[in-house]
Design a protein around this motif. Structure first.
Motif: not given
Lengths: 282, 282
Positions: A187-189, A191, A217, B245, B249, B271
């Motif tokens: 989820s962080s990557f 985002l 993040v 987003y 995902l 990222t």
């Protein structure tokens, strides 16, 4: 006491640091595919000397702290070389496949499957920290397959390092950790990716970002070399978690599209109880 | 100097605290729909006395720090009541609709649209903090529509509070803030929801959660009363951000399903430059 640390990065280095501080008689031998990391670890003082697999017959303890794909290769090799009394443990974020791989190894009793829930988003020997494990949970899988002497020694180490112990079977570990750790990383990557893509031509836009964005993040700074094999090894569980996450995001979007403010409010309100859950963690 | 603070919560209270400390002659009048919050604010010392809208004609400065749906109602009422020389500013996370609403108000020149990028996941007067704004960015929209005297006073305040000023038009503000703030809140709330749903019958499972999970779900502690109207007011921009987003995902999940490890590694690697971006924030 001869302690061999294979992989002298954040976790291996932090373990070496605390074990040196906890056992007067510990001599820490470092093994690492990267010579520069090994030299750095020696100069930082938490590794006493560099070593090789050929010396593992002298080991009292072997810690395997390398990416989980390398652990799959290294663990059987280590078990081939160590003596009956040696304690071998790894620290990886996936446990099921690894336990299966060495299930029938003659030295299975030497091995303890552990996952210390500790770390930072940084990596390498310079990221090693003293007392990283104090107050943290260490998940131990399949304790019953580890020899009595090895269990006692391992628990003595984890106790001296200040860890809380949790026991779990390897399959359950991998399922739950997909939700409470692996999913967070994705989820962080993603985002981070979404925002970078959108804002790549907007130099000053990140002036608008506050501590909330930084927090969500933060994990996108994590090491791809460490995380790619974790995602591969825990693929099925992570895909389940991702599916549910995407479903929840899509449902939230639909509530927004339909202007269903009361439902949006209630979604957030019921998730607010994460406050109580996080109290034990932060 | 009569400063009226409408809404004595985290942001209003923190502004009151710093303004009291920065201006010897400041008398802080508090207005709040919640009497208990007002009493708490007075007992905490950052509000000198409680007041009402009827007294706004005596105001030198009016700060509107209430949820953005209430601000839409309150701002025109405040502008109706204040004198020509008064400075009125709000602190909300959306700017476009608000600027449009008071576009043709006779006292438009009294108003400055601001968004200080500061806060915590907590709310209410007890969450107020001294020096919350020091070193933080304050985004000012449509500065050209604010009177000269009001601009000078506002910049003097923000300067004394230690804020960096950024100028932006209201439409651009709302678009970019959807990515660097609003999206983070939804990703965090839905992550919290996904994990709570999955693990509701697993009492000990959160022992497995570490600081990484805590960091990514921190914003899921945020106030639904504050965030529901923000999501409503910035609906179009947030839905765009959410779509991108969810797309990212889904694409990541597909890479996992296809075992495309090199692509997964590269996604994360590229990222990782969020590190440089975050350097200015944390």
């Amino acid at each position: 006491m001869n302690v061999f640390v294979i992989g002298v990065g954040l976790i291996g280095g932090s373990l070496a640091t605390d074990i040196k501080a906890s056992y007067n008689n510990a001599i820490i031998h470092g093994i690492d595919a990267n010579d520069i990391n090994l030299e750095t670890a020696i100069s930082l003082g938490f590794i006493d000397k560099s070593s090789t697999f050929a010396n593992l017959n002298n080991a009292d303890i072997v810690i395997i702290s390398v990416p989980v794909d390398i652990t799959e290769i290294v663990l059987p090799q280590v078990l081939d070389k160590v003596s009956d009394n040696c304690l071998v443990f790894d620290v990886g974020s996936t446990k099921e496949r690894l336990c299966t791989i060495i299930e029938h190894h003659a030295n299975r009793a030497c091995y303890l499957a552990t996952h210390p829930i500790a770390g930072t988003e940084f990596s390498g020997p310079k990221a090693a920290l003293a007392n990283l494990f104090r107050g943290k949970t260490n998940i131990i899988c399949e304790i019953e397959k580890t020899g009595l002497k090895q269990r006692e020694l391992a628990l003595d180490i984890f106790n001296r390092l200040g860890m809380r112990i949790s026991y779990m079977d390897a399959k359950a570990h991998d399922k739950h950790i997909a939700y409470v750790s692996h999913l967070s990383h994705i989820s962080s990557f993603m985002l981070g990716k979404t925002v970078i893509e959108k804002e790549q031509n907007e130099r000053d836009i990140f002036d608008m970002a506050g501590s909330g964005f930084a927090s969500t993040v933060r994990l996108a700074k994590s090491s791809p070399a460490m995380w790619t094999p974790i995602f591969n090894q825990n693929k099925e569980n992570i895909i389940d978690a991702l599916d549910e996450y995407i479903e929840n995001l899509t449902a939230f979007k639909q509530l927004m599209q339909a202007n269903r403010s009361t439902d949006i409010f209630n979604e957030m309100k019921s998730t607010n109880r994460i406050k109580e859950i996080l109290k034990g963690i932060e």
